[in-house]
Design an enzyme around this catalytic site. Sequence first.
Site, PDB file in Angstrom:
ATOM      1  N   HIS A  74       0.819  -1.212   0.000  1.00  0.00           N
ATOM      2  CA  HIS A  74       0.000   0.000   0.000  1.00  0.00           C
ATOM      3  C   HIS A  74       0.856   1.267   0.000  1.00  0.00           C
ATOM      4  O   HIS A  74       0.404   2.325  -0.418  1.00  0.00           O
ATOM      5  CB  HIS A  74      -0.982  -0.001   1.182  1.00  0.00           C
ATOM      6  N   ASP A 104      -0.044  -7.602   1.258  1.00  0.00           N
ATOM      7  CA  ASP A 104       0.426  -6.223   1.387  1.00  0.00           C
ATOM      8  C   ASP A 104       1.944  -6.146   1.497  1.00  0.00           C
ATOM      9  O   ASP A 104       2.490  -5.394   2.307  1.00  0.00           O
ATOM     10  CB  ASP A 104      -0.227  -5.548   2.599  1.00  0.00           C
ATOM     11  N   SER A 182       4.735   1.634   8.373  1.00  0.00           N
ATOM     12  CA  SER A 182       4.371   0.545   7.477  1.00  0.00           C
ATOM     13  C   SER A 182       5.621   0.050   6.762  1.00  0.00           C
ATOM     14  O   SER A 182       6.392   0.844   6.227  1.00  0.00           O
ATOM     15  CB  SER A 182       3.350   1.016   6.443  1.00  0.00           C
TER      16      SER A 182
END
Length: 232
Positions: A74, A104, A182
């Site tokens: 993402h 992801d 992330s």
Amino acid sequence: MKNHLLAIALLCLSLTGCSTLQMEERSTVAIFERSNPAVVCIQADDQPEDDFGTVASGTGFLWDKQGHIITTQHLIAGYKTLTVSLADKRTLEADVIGFNKEYDIAVLKLRSLENLPPPAVTGSSANLKVGQTVFSIGNAFDLGRSFTTGIISAVGRNFGDPQTGGISNLIQTDAAINPGSSGAPLIDSSGRVIGVNVAIYSLSGGSEGIGFAVPMDTVKSVLPRLLAGDTG
């Protein structure tokens, strides 16, 4: 004489207590110092600034000596090239090689391989225990490297709706994972990467002690396809 001996005894006890604390601290510092060189901060060059004058950012870590970097899908979605900052302050360009939306996970490759730090040391996520200590190094809020610690709160967690892009079988941790973290490595007490941070559950937009990481064994299972350029 007795008072003198008592004072020495109390001093020894005090030093023993401090020594125990210092040993724990030295161990934590050593984990950071061993792990930090392999961690990278990531930004997209052409991202517009938000209302606060910042751009979306994330984290990753060096996978091998060929300059491959593990991060999240993402973060890199819609981009072919991103800017990567190393621990020694160098800024390099990296190209998107492959990604997997289901888990992801994405792979980048640095254009320059000159004087790269050693890649991250990875471990298995097969026998993780709830309660074991974990650490994370992430580019929280694009402030630069932040080192946080906590425990594994649960394993086998599902996050989001699988019908609309949720992820299953995640590690849950209370180590602080904020926006910008992330793709950061989740590290065990031996300094091995056991997961990749992908999401937080938050009502405020910041860390509330519920973060999720893709287990390293899952990452390793999809990695050969990503290194080969798969974008599924």
